[in-house]
Write a protein that holds these residues in place. Sequence first.
Motif, PDB file in Angstrom:
ATOM      1  N   LYS A   1       8.436 -15.020   2.142  1.00  0.00           N
ATOM      2  CA  LYS A   1       8.417 -14.035   3.220  1.00  0.00           C
ATOM      3  C   LYS A   1       9.254 -12.873   2.717  1.00  0.00           C
ATOM      4  O   LYS A   1      10.475 -12.979   2.574  1.00  0.00           O
ATOM      5  N   GLY A   2       8.575 -11.771   2.378  1.00  0.00           N
ATOM      6  CA  GLY A   2       9.272 -10.636   1.803  1.00  0.00           C
ATOM      7  C   GLY A   2       9.367  -9.474   2.779  1.00  0.00           C
ATOM      8  O   GLY A   2       8.798  -9.503   3.873  1.00  0.00           O
ATOM      9  N   LYS A   3      10.089  -8.462   2.348  1.00  0.00           N
ATOM     10  CA  LYS A   3      10.234  -7.246   3.162  1.00  0.00           C
ATOM     11  C   LYS A   3       9.889  -6.036   2.296  1.00  0.00           C
ATOM     12  O   LYS A   3      10.420  -5.879   1.197  1.00  0.00           O
ATOM     13  N   VAL A   4       8.967  -5.223   2.791  1.00  0.00           N
ATOM     14  CA  VAL A   4       8.541  -4.034   2.055  1.00  0.00           C
ATOM     15  C   VAL A   4       9.710  -3.050   1.993  1.00  0.00           C
ATOM     16  O   VAL A   4      10.279  -2.677   3.014  1.00  0.00           O
ATOM     17  N   LYS A   5      10.074  -2.628   0.773  1.00  0.00           N
ATOM     18  CA  LYS A   5      11.218  -1.727   0.587  1.00  0.00           C
ATOM     19  C   LYS A   5      10.771  -0.294   0.310  1.00  0.00           C
ATOM     20  O   LYS A   5      11.196   0.640   0.967  1.00  0.00           O
ATOM     21  N   ASP A   6       9.920  -0.122  -0.689  1.00  0.00           N
ATOM     22  CA  ASP A   6       9.484   1.216  -1.088  1.00  0.00           C
ATOM     23  C   ASP A   6       7.967   1.234  -1.239  1.00  0.00           C
ATOM     24  O   ASP A   6       7.373   0.285  -1.756  1.00  0.00           O
ATOM     25  N   ILE A   7       7.351   2.341  -0.815  1.00  0.00           N
ATOM     26  CA  ILE A   7       5.914   2.534  -0.977  1.00  0.00           C
ATOM     27  C   ILE A   7       5.709   3.722  -1.912  1.00  0.00           C
ATOM     28  O   ILE A   7       6.279   4.792  -1.715  1.00  0.00           O
ATOM     29  N   ILE A   8       4.897   3.499  -2.968  1.00  0.00           N
ATOM     30  CA  ILE A   8       4.634   4.544  -3.963  1.00  0.00           C
ATOM     31  C   ILE A   8       3.155   4.902  -3.870  1.00  0.00           C
ATOM     32  O   ILE A   8       2.310   4.257  -4.510  1.00  0.00           O
ATOM     33  N   PRO A   9       2.793   5.921  -3.068  1.00  0.00           N
ATOM     34  CA  PRO A   9       1.379   6.238  -2.868  1.00  0.00           C
ATOM     35  C   PRO A   9       0.678   6.677  -4.144  1.00  0.00           C
ATOM     36  O   PRO A   9      -0.513   6.409  -4.338  1.00  0.00           O
ATOM     37  N   GLY A  10       1.399   7.360  -5.039  1.00  0.00           N
ATOM     38  CA  GLY A  10       0.782   7.827  -6.275  1.00  0.00           C
ATOM     39  C   GLY A  10       0.298   6.690  -7.153  1.00  0.00           C
ATOM     40  O   GLY A  10      -0.663   6.845  -7.916  1.00  0.00           O
TER      41      GLY A  10
ATOM     42  N   SER B   1      -0.343   3.671  -5.704  1.00  0.00           N
ATOM     43  CA  SER B   1      -1.022   2.790  -4.751  1.00  0.00           C
ATOM     44  C   SER B   1      -0.401   1.390  -4.759  1.00  0.00           C
ATOM     45  O   SER B   1      -1.090   0.382  -4.891  1.00  0.00           O
ATOM     46  N   CYS B   2       0.917   1.357  -4.630  1.00  0.00           N
ATOM     47  CA  CYS B   2       1.617   0.076  -4.668  1.00  0.00           C
ATOM     48  C   CYS B   2       2.847   0.125  -3.775  1.00  0.00           C
ATOM     49  O   CYS B   2       3.244   1.189  -3.279  1.00  0.00           O
ATOM     50  N   ALA B   3       3.426  -1.045  -3.572  1.00  0.00           N
ATOM     51  CA  ALA B   3       4.679  -1.156  -2.817  1.00  0.00           C
ATOM     52  C   ALA B   3       5.609  -2.092  -3.569  1.00  0.00           C
ATOM     53  O   ALA B   3       5.161  -2.960  -4.327  1.00  0.00           O
ATOM     54  N   PHE B   4       6.910  -1.901  -3.356  1.00  0.00           N
ATOM     55  CA  PHE B   4       7.906  -2.824  -3.907  1.00  0.00           C
ATOM     56  C   PHE B   4       8.457  -3.655  -2.765  1.00  0.00           C
ATOM     57  O   PHE B   4       8.812  -3.134  -1.703  1.00  0.00           O
ATOM     58  N   VAL B   5       8.502  -4.976  -3.014  1.00  0.00           N
ATOM     59  CA  VAL B   5       8.826  -5.928  -1.958  1.00  0.00           C
ATOM     60  C   VAL B   5      10.064  -6.725  -2.343  1.00  0.00           C
ATOM     61  O   VAL B   5      10.154  -7.257  -3.466  1.00  0.00           O
TER      62      VAL B   5
ATOM     63  N   LEU C   1       3.765  -4.998  -5.683  1.00  0.00           N
ATOM     64  CA  LEU C   1       2.581  -5.396  -4.913  1.00  0.00           C
ATOM     65  C   LEU C   1       1.569  -4.261  -4.966  1.00  0.00           C
ATOM     66  O   LEU C   1       1.789  -3.182  -4.416  1.00  0.00           O
ATOM     67  N   TYR C   2       0.449  -4.503  -5.625  1.00  0.00           N
ATOM     68  CA  TYR C   2      -0.604  -3.508  -5.736  1.00  0.00           C
ATOM     69  C   TYR C   2      -1.443  -3.499  -4.457  1.00  0.00           C
ATOM     70  O   TYR C   2      -1.653  -4.548  -3.828  1.00  0.00           O
ATOM     71  N   ALA C   3      -1.945  -2.315  -4.071  1.00  0.00           N
ATOM     72  CA  ALA C   3      -2.712  -2.187  -2.831  1.00  0.00           C
ATOM     73  C   ALA C   3      -3.925  -3.111  -2.806  1.00  0.00           C
ATOM     74  O   ALA C   3      -4.282  -3.672  -1.763  1.00  0.00           O
TER      75      ALA C   3
END
Length: 478
Positions: free
Chosen positions: A41-50, A52-56, A66-68
């Motif tokens: 169970k993770g928590k989304v920290k940063d979203i990098i739209p360029g 298309s991914c997020a860091f969890v 985490l890739y979109a």
Amino acid sequence: MAREIIAEVYPWESRVAIVEGGRLAEVFWADQDENVGNIYKGKVKDIIPGLSCAFVDIGMSKNAFLYAGDIIQPGARRGGNIYDLVKSGQDILVQVKKEAFSEKGARVTGDITIPGHFLVLFPFQTEVSISRKITGDGRREYLRKLMEKNKPEQVGIILRTACLDAEDSEILQELQDLLKVWGEVKERYQNGRAPMLIYEDIDVLERTLRDYLDADIKQVIINNLKLKEKIENYISTKKTNVHFAVHFEGGDLFEKNGLEKDIRRALRRKVWLRNGGYLIFDQTEAMTVIDVNSGKFTGKDNFEETIFRLNLEAAVEIPRQLRLRSIGGIILIDFIDMKDKENEEQVINTLKSELEKDKAHTRIIGMTGLGFLEMTRKKSRYGISEFFTDECPTCNGRGRTLNMFAMGCEIKRKLANMGYVENPIIICEAHPEVLQHIKDDTKNLEYIRKRTGKEIKLVANPQLASGLYNISTAEIDY
């Protein structure tokens, strides 16, 4: 083909080798921090739209990637805009698909899988898929109907190759077991607080047995008595007709069975074939290119027959090397040109036949316009080169040097198996950087001292290359 599993387990690492026909075919590593297959169970920290991914945040030292395209949301298009899929600060269920390594955090996915021996459960899919190695149309249709009748509509299933000869009761019992595990995962997700580990996958040894448990296994050799009993208990609970011996054997099993040499050879660019030809492996970020060369092989027949025999042996060796090196992605094979199309077809069919032994998904695309054979192979773990070596700082990454972690593990294995020597002092002479890695691991150094009953003396020698070391039982005059 007769298959052996040879396993070495130490407090700092586990290594499992698959030996087929007397040759090393695959090798798996895991340290005490292994995470592949674990669900968090993770928590989304940063979203990098360029990108298309997020860091969890999943509780590790580095946030996971985490890739979109790996995000599963009910009603949402997979691989859509990252901002439509996740929000910063939200909780999310993810599974580790690739281990953290060097400066990179773990790669995670929201497409959860819970594997068993017969089945793989996909909680966020609905399709029924069947292993391509189950070829009989009648059996495939029977298995499909069995699953569609008994599985919940909202989950997907892959029927693995082991289903080919399995009883219906075995398959359905495992389905219930996997559904129970998924129910427990959902409950922990609802009640837990991020970041937290929700489900821990089985260790590398059990995972290997789960994937390779078939009639080809002749024996398992392991250097740990407690784990020998654990394996025997594991097999007894599977209610399978597969029978094989489990043996305990002390000492450095990989060294005894010549596997260390095979591992070191897999680090080389050139691979010699038995007939005198050789293969060249060149790996890049985008793809791997394999070149087949005649080398010392001249043959006794006409030129076309000589080239055909050389390509045929290469078609057998290349799939083994792909497994051993854990090469994935796009692969181009430059076989020596053949004029006879029947010979070319036979070489490709031989390659396909050997690839069927591979647990990873492979796909042969065909011959390119320039005469390369194009194929792909799914990669889910780091290979020998990535585990054993680092980019060379002197040539800015064009070459590779031996990894300090891997060298430290090798030296600790050697020391741990030297309890037989009479001298009460064991001396290890190595480069200071390698020895510092060992000195920092005080817990396992103490384990080695207790196991051997010897004093371990570490002697730094800056003149030794980082990949060399000396172990002796006599005092060295410095």
